[in-house]
Design a protein around this motif. Structure first.
Motif, short mmCIF file in Angstrom:
data_model
loop_
_atom_site.label_atom_id
_atom_site.label_comp_id
_atom_site.label_asym_id
_atom_site.label_seq_id
_atom_site.Cartn_x
_atom_site.Cartn_y
_atom_site.Cartn_z
N MET A 1 0.85 -1.17 0.00
CA MET A 1 0.00 0.00 0.00
C MET A 1 0.90 1.24 0.00
SD MET A 1 -2.86 0.92 2.77
CE MET A 1 -4.44 1.03 2.04
N THR A 2 0.56 2.19 -0.80
CA THR A 2 1.37 3.40 -0.88
C THR A 2 0.52 4.63 -0.60
OG1 THR A 2 2.81 4.74 -2.25
CG2 THR A 2 1.07 3.57 -3.39
N TYR A 3 1.14 5.60 0.07
CA TYR A 3 0.45 6.84 0.39
C TYR A 3 1.05 8.01 -0.38
CZ TYR A 3 -1.55 4.13 4.16
OH TYR A 3 -2.21 3.17 4.88
N ASP A 4 1.92 7.73 -1.33
CA ASP A 4 2.63 8.78 -2.05
C ASP A 4 1.68 9.78 -2.70
OD1 ASP A 4 5.12 9.96 -2.99
OD2 ASP A 4 4.48 9.28 -4.97
N ASN A 5 0.69 9.31 -3.41
CA ASN A 5 -0.25 10.22 -4.08
C ASN A 5 -1.06 11.03 -3.08
OD1 ASN A 5 0.55 9.62 -6.66
ND2 ASN A 5 -0.92 7.96 -6.89
N HIS A 6 -1.45 10.40 -1.97
CA HIS A 6 -2.20 11.12 -0.95
C HIS A 6 -1.33 12.20 -0.31
CE1 HIS A 6 -5.40 8.23 -1.36
NE2 HIS A 6 -4.56 7.25 -1.10
N PHE A 7 -0.09 11.85 -0.03
CA PHE A 7 0.86 12.81 0.55
C PHE A 7 1.04 13.99 -0.40
CE2 PHE A 7 5.10 14.53 1.02
CZ PHE A 7 5.18 14.76 2.39
N LYS A 8 1.28 13.72 -1.67
CA LYS A 8 1.45 14.78 -2.66
C LYS A 8 0.21 15.65 -2.76
CE LYS A 8 4.71 12.63 -5.84
NZ LYS A 8 4.88 12.14 -7.21
N ASN A 9 -0.95 15.03 -2.70
CA ASN A 9 -2.20 15.78 -2.80
C ASN A 9 -2.35 16.76 -1.64
OD1 ASN A 9 -4.68 16.41 -4.03
ND2 ASN A 9 -5.75 15.06 -2.63
N GLY A 66 22.54 19.49 -12.85
CA GLY A 66 23.62 18.66 -12.37
C GLY A 66 23.19 17.58 -11.40
N GLU A 67 21.94 17.59 -10.96
CA GLU A 67 21.47 16.58 -10.01
C GLU A 67 20.35 15.71 -10.56
OE1 GLU A 67 20.55 18.05 -6.15
OE2 GLU A 67 22.31 19.32 -6.07
N GLY A 68 19.91 16.03 -11.76
CA GLY A 68 18.85 15.23 -12.34
C GLY A 68 17.48 15.59 -11.79
N GLU A 69 16.53 14.73 -12.00
CA GLU A 69 15.16 14.98 -11.59
C GLU A 69 14.86 14.27 -10.28
OE1 GLU A 69 10.73 13.75 -13.16
OE2 GLU A 69 12.26 14.20 -14.63
N ARG A 70 14.17 14.96 -9.39
CA ARG A 70 13.73 14.38 -8.13
C ARG A 70 12.21 14.43 -8.09
NH1 ARG A 70 18.29 13.10 -8.24
NH2 ARG A 70 19.95 13.68 -6.83
N VAL A 71 11.60 13.33 -7.74
CA VAL A 71 10.15 13.27 -7.62
C VAL A 71 9.84 13.10 -6.15
CG1 VAL A 71 8.05 12.05 -8.30
CG2 VAL A 71 9.96 12.24 -9.92
N PHE A 72 9.04 14.01 -5.62
CA PHE A 72 8.68 13.96 -4.20
C PHE A 72 7.35 13.28 -4.01
CE2 PHE A 72 11.15 17.82 -4.95
CZ PHE A 72 12.24 17.53 -4.15
#
Length: 72
Positions: A1-9, A66-72
């Motif tokens: 189970m992931t809460y990533d989308n809820h956290f981002k929202n 120089g650090e690329g892409e970060r997805v939070f």
């Protein structure tokens, strides 16, 4: 189970993120929530008028040279 989308929202809502920033980063402790929200504004959204107080940040990704892409 992931809460990533809820956290981002939830944390993409500027006023919520502003409170977290103000309460956790000493540099912003003396700022009002509105001042922190203004600091979160991206150039393409600067000057827009808040109608609900629940406006969201444009992206939950960071593109640092120089650090690329970060997805939070």
């Amino acid at each position: 189970m992931t809460y990533d989308n809820h956290f981002k929202n939830v944390f993409s809502i500027k006023r919520i993120l502003a409170v977290v920033i103000r309460e956790t980063i000493d540099l912003y402790a003396d700022c009002t929530v509105d001042e922190v929200v203004d600091l979160l504004e991206m150039p393409e959204t600067a000057g827009t008028v808040s109608t609900t107080g629940l406006e969201k940040i444009a992206s939950s990704e960071s593109h640092a040279v120089g650090e690329g892409e970060r997805v939070f």
